[in-house]
Design an enzyme around this catalytic site. Sequence first.
Site, mmCIF file in Angstrom:
data_model
loop_
_atom_site.group_PDB
_atom_site.id
_atom_site.type_symbol
_atom_site.label_atom_id
_atom_site.label_comp_id
_atom_site.label_asym_id
_atom_site.label_seq_id
_atom_site.Cartn_x
_atom_site.Cartn_y
_atom_site.Cartn_z
ATOM 1 C CB THR A 267 -42.867 -47.237 -9.882
ATOM 2 O OG1 THR A 267 -43.292 -47.166 -11.248
ATOM 3 C CG2 THR A 267 -43.795 -46.402 -9.032
ATOM 4 C CB VAL A 268 -40.482 -49.402 -5.841
ATOM 5 C CG1 VAL A 268 -40.037 -49.491 -4.381
ATOM 6 C CG2 VAL A 268 -41.920 -49.905 -5.982
ATOM 7 N NE ARG B 197 -34.802 -53.551 -17.418
ATOM 8 C CZ ARG B 197 -35.997 -54.029 -17.697
ATOM 9 N NH1 ARG B 197 -36.106 -55.126 -18.442
ATOM 10 N NH2 ARG B 197 -37.098 -53.457 -17.258
ATOM 11 C CE LYS C 36 -45.161 -58.819 -4.008
ATOM 12 N NZ LYS C 36 -44.708 -58.071 -5.196
ATOM 13 C CD GLU D 288 -42.631 -54.361 7.167
ATOM 14 O OE1 GLU D 288 -43.789 -54.710 6.849
ATOM 15 O OE2 GLU D 288 -42.055 -54.752 8.192
ATOM 16 N N GLY E 21 -54.569 -49.079 -14.323
ATOM 17 C CA GLY E 21 -53.229 -49.376 -13.823
ATOM 18 C C GLY E 21 -53.212 -50.229 -12.568
ATOM 19 C CD GLU F 159 -48.155 -55.094 -13.873
ATOM 20 O OE1 GLU F 159 -47.832 -54.721 -15.022
ATOM 21 O OE2 GLU F 159 -47.806 -54.504 -12.835
ATOM 22 C CG ASP G 230 -48.796 -60.291 -5.621
ATOM 23 O OD1 ASP G 230 -47.647 -59.831 -5.778
ATOM 24 O OD2 ASP G 230 -49.614 -59.807 -4.813
ATOM 25 C CE LYS H 16 -48.022 -58.948 -2.248
ATOM 26 N NZ LYS H 16 -49.154 -58.077 -2.627
#
Length: 429
Positions: free
Chosen positions: A13-14, A45, A106, A130, A188, A191, A202, A206
Amino acid sequence: MKPLRIGLAGLGTVGVGVIKLLRAHAEELSARGGRPVEVVAVSARSRDRDRGISLDGLRWHDDPVSLAQDTEIDVAVELIGGSEGPARLMVEAALGRGIPVVTANKALVALHGSALARLAADNNTTLLFEAAVAGGIPAIKLVREGLAAERLDRVGGILNGTCNYILTEMRTSGRDFSDVLAEAQEKGYAEAEPSTDVDGWDAAHKLAILAGIAFNPIRFESLPVEGIRNVTAADLRFATELGYRIKLLGLARQHEGKALEAWVRPCMVPVVAPIAGVEGVFNAVTTSGPFSGPITISGRGAGEGPTASAVVADLIDLARGASLPVWGVGAVSDAVECGSLADVESAFYIRLDVADRSGTMADLTSVLRDHDVSVHFVSQHEAASGRAYVALVTHGVAESAVREAAKGLAALPAVNGEPLVLKIEDSLR
């Protein structure tokens, strides 16, 4: 003007978002960076997967390390994810040959930032990240550049949108954790395997990055981490009654002459605090220093658009010729241990599920008295038949004392299950 040539690994996605953004805003980005910024090589992949964008004309590498070694790229962008394996090998390969790396990873930076900073310094290059903290919020730029003249005493905030969404929905709907988590997964926002988010890891990654820039890189394994699974709808009702919101916070503080205080856990935040109004999937980063005072910025902390925007912001810096030290200082420091929280003083919220019968409150207060925990406020809500939820708010007390008191409370016959203990974070007013 010669373009800045990008090798991009990871077409999820990113990664796709980065390519879309570079193509959609090519003219503006060229003007802002002083030169065109173009993806010229990619790695993923699957070569045959339809990603909704054309990859025609781009060199394909099956191996991300091969991409990092491509002599026709100027910058390596790592969007694979994971703290080990291909992501780490690719970043090390690129830094090892002296080309800058941009990443949104991260976990990689939190766990291996010190080693990667040293590798970058040894090869006269840099690592920019960033996008690794709070998505489109310029959190890294705020701490590393905007506050470069400041000696911060606090940094952190609401660093996980999934948890913030769950806590917001629990408060506004009255539903419990498991029900709202299932809804977040359907939408969504969470996960299928949500432990990284809801158990605090997570946010911990950060926070480790922000603390590394503001104070000193930390040994990640020394960072205390607690998630939100034990927070109930009853706790959110009590919080509202008391004038608070419950937020999963990650905060780091540096007190003069003391070890770095850092932790991730759900806390009571005064409803009047700026960060208390940050709801839903939004993140917020807060800082404080003697000259700048308190600063809070918020925005979307994840998703294709915000994260891609942060990646491209780093690419623009490189196009302009920026070469920032990884942690914002020239010398690469060794990681340090987080200090013990045992002697840190605070007010605390304690919630118990108790038998609703004569003598129960006397038993509770006896245990608290034995541990020198003074109570400021008591409230009670009905629970199941014959039971009640009791909320206690303490005066300021050392964390070790309130934790020992909680063990004593849990051992009482009238108490069902483990008490929930939440720090009251009045400093964020």
